[in-house]
Design an enzyme around this catalytic site. Structure first.
Site, PDB file in Angstrom:
ATOM      1  CG  ASP A 183      31.389  99.498  24.708  1.00 49.83           C
ATOM      2  OD1 ASP A 183      30.397 100.241  24.768  1.00 49.83           O
ATOM      3  OD2 ASP A 183      32.222  99.529  23.783  1.00 49.83           O
ATOM      4  CG  ASP A 213      37.327  98.401  33.896  1.00 49.56           C
ATOM      5  OD1 ASP A 213      37.826  97.777  34.844  1.00 49.56           O
ATOM      6  OD2 ASP A 213      37.876  98.502  32.782  1.00 49.56           O
TER       7      ASP A 213
END
Length: 448
Positions: A183, A213
């Site tokens: 991200d 994740d």
């Protein structure tokens, strides 16, 4: 466990409007593609995007579409004059080397680009003061890197000067930059592209999503996740063996998952030996008749052993905030494992129950191993489609897989929303709870 009002906040964001899915281009693609096999993809070819099929939130029409990834009949860059660069940033993840290798092999063998440069140690590699040398990447240099974990280029965290990065791209005469990261890296990619556009440069920015994740929006599953779940299962299997090896044995495993508990959930469903799975998306209480400690006691009294799997970000509301952030700006998490270990020991001591607790944290083993077969294949497709997009002159985008098809996703869709999280109203989470049977212990009914 979480109350309905808490759960409803975890429903996915609204689907994108059609204008938000348009992929920017550096200019009109006029050069015939050198590819001579397979089929070409039209820019009008779309892949259905259905975000809310498992959500508790029903907000009307829940479908949209993304541009299909793949080779175009016309390309923007002249391969013989094209110079590419690859950079990896953030934490390690199984499969990074596979993506690098795929990019290099596709660029050289199928497009015939003039050069691919490897930027060492993340975005630091662009900044002269760090002194990181550029690595030349060619088919010989990457021929065997898929056999190793980590990244041949190294990595780093933390922001760097956007001006300095674009200055370096200009100095190196880079035409396409491939950014492999999560991200934070995608946010940096968007800022780099904006600076490039502000200078009216013709440099493409192509992102490849990397996060162990599995928490990036508009990606069905990130590469390395399948490998990570497999390694987590090995640790959980060991915890189950330890728990069965002693009277009132308890095995506790902590896996990665700052804001999203996908690894914990997926591994727990895979083994069926987990009795409690704790994730950031589903708050829980420690004490009281419906708390974790009492539920664990019920399990021990009934079956004589138990296995708990927790994501690292679970139960943060039960811990005092550290008030600190890491190099990437993420809050430093409190240690949920220490809280659980101390609380479990105190609870069973007060209850007069002798027990044995074994704790396993396989986090760095999970993220540092080579990718498994499925992830290697996946990484190969991501690298190839990233090169197809870059050579076609596309920019400000990320290659993704959705509904088993590869798509081009605008960076603005990734950066404007939050991380992907488990929808605790979904059938997926229901399956996790049914696999563990933990609701029975929390509620104090039935025998599991």
């Amino acid at each position: 466990m979480a109350k309905p009002s808490q759960k409803s906040r975890l429903c996915p964001d609204p689907i994108p409007h059609p204008e938000d899915t348009v992929i920017p281009a550096l200019g009109k693609a006029k050069i015939d593609s050198p590819l001579r096999h397979g089929r070409f993809i039209s820019d009008d070819s779309r892949v259905l995007l259905d975000v809310h099929t498992t959500s508790c939130d029903t907000r009307g029409d829940n479908t949209s579409s993304m541009e299909e990834a793949g080779p175009r009949e016309k390309i923007y860059f002249d391969p013989s004059k094209t110079k590419c660069a690859v950079v990896t940033a953030g934490g390690l993840c199984p499969g990074i080397n596979d993506v690098i290798r795929s990019i290099v092999l596709e660029a050289f063998h199928n497009y015939g680009v003039s050069a691919v440069m490897g930027i060492r140690y993340g975005l630091e590699g662009f900044i002269p003061k760090y002194g990181h040398e550029i690595m030349e990447l060619n088919p010989m240099a990457v021929s065997r890197i898929h056999q190793f974990g980590g990244t041949i280029l190294g990595s780093s965290r933390g922001p760097q000067s956007i001006d300095g990065i674009v200055d370096a791209l200009e100095r190196l005469n880079i035409n396409i930059l491939f950014m492999i990261g999560g991200d934070g890296t995608m946010r940096a990619a968007e800022k780099i592209q904006q600076e490039i556009a502000g200078r009216d440069l013709r440099i493409g920015i192509i992102g490849i999503p990397k996060t162990i994740d599995n928490d990036i929006q508009y990606v069905s599953t990130t590469f390395g996740f399948d490998t990570a779940v497999g390694k987590a299962c090995e640790a959980i299997d060991c915890a189950h063996t330890e728990a069965n090896g002693a009277p009132n044995g308890i095995g506790l495993v902590k896996v990665m998952g700052r804001e999203s508990g996908f690894i914990a959930a997926q591994a727990s469903m895979a083994l069926k030996d987990v009795n409690f799975v704790l994730v950031p998306e589903d708050p829980f209480e420690l004490d009281g008749e419906t708390g974790l400690l009492k539920a664990l006691e019920r399990r021990i009294r009934r079956r004589g052993h138990a296995v708990i799997v927790t994501a690292e970000g679970a139960g943060q509301d039960l811990l005092k905030s550290t008030g600190q952030t890491d190099a990437s700006g993420n809050p430093v998490l409190g240690d949920i494992a220490s809280l659980l270990i101390g609380s479990i020991k105190d609870h069973f001591k007060k209850a007069g129950i002798d027990m044995t607790l074994k704790y396993i944290d396989p986090s760095y083993i999970i993220r540092s191993v080579p990718a498994n077969t499925n992830d290697r294949i996946y990484c190969g497709f991501l690298g190839q489609n990233a090169v197809h997009a870059g050579m076609a002159g596309k920019t400000a985008m990320m290659v993704s897989r959705w509904n088993s098809q590869y798509v081009n996703v605008p960076l603005q869709l990734i950066t404007r929303g939050g991380r992907k999280r488990i929808d605790t109203c979904s059938n997926y989470w229901r399956s996790v709870l049914e696999s563990t049977g933990q609701l029975s212990y929390f509620q104090g009914d039935g025998v599991v």
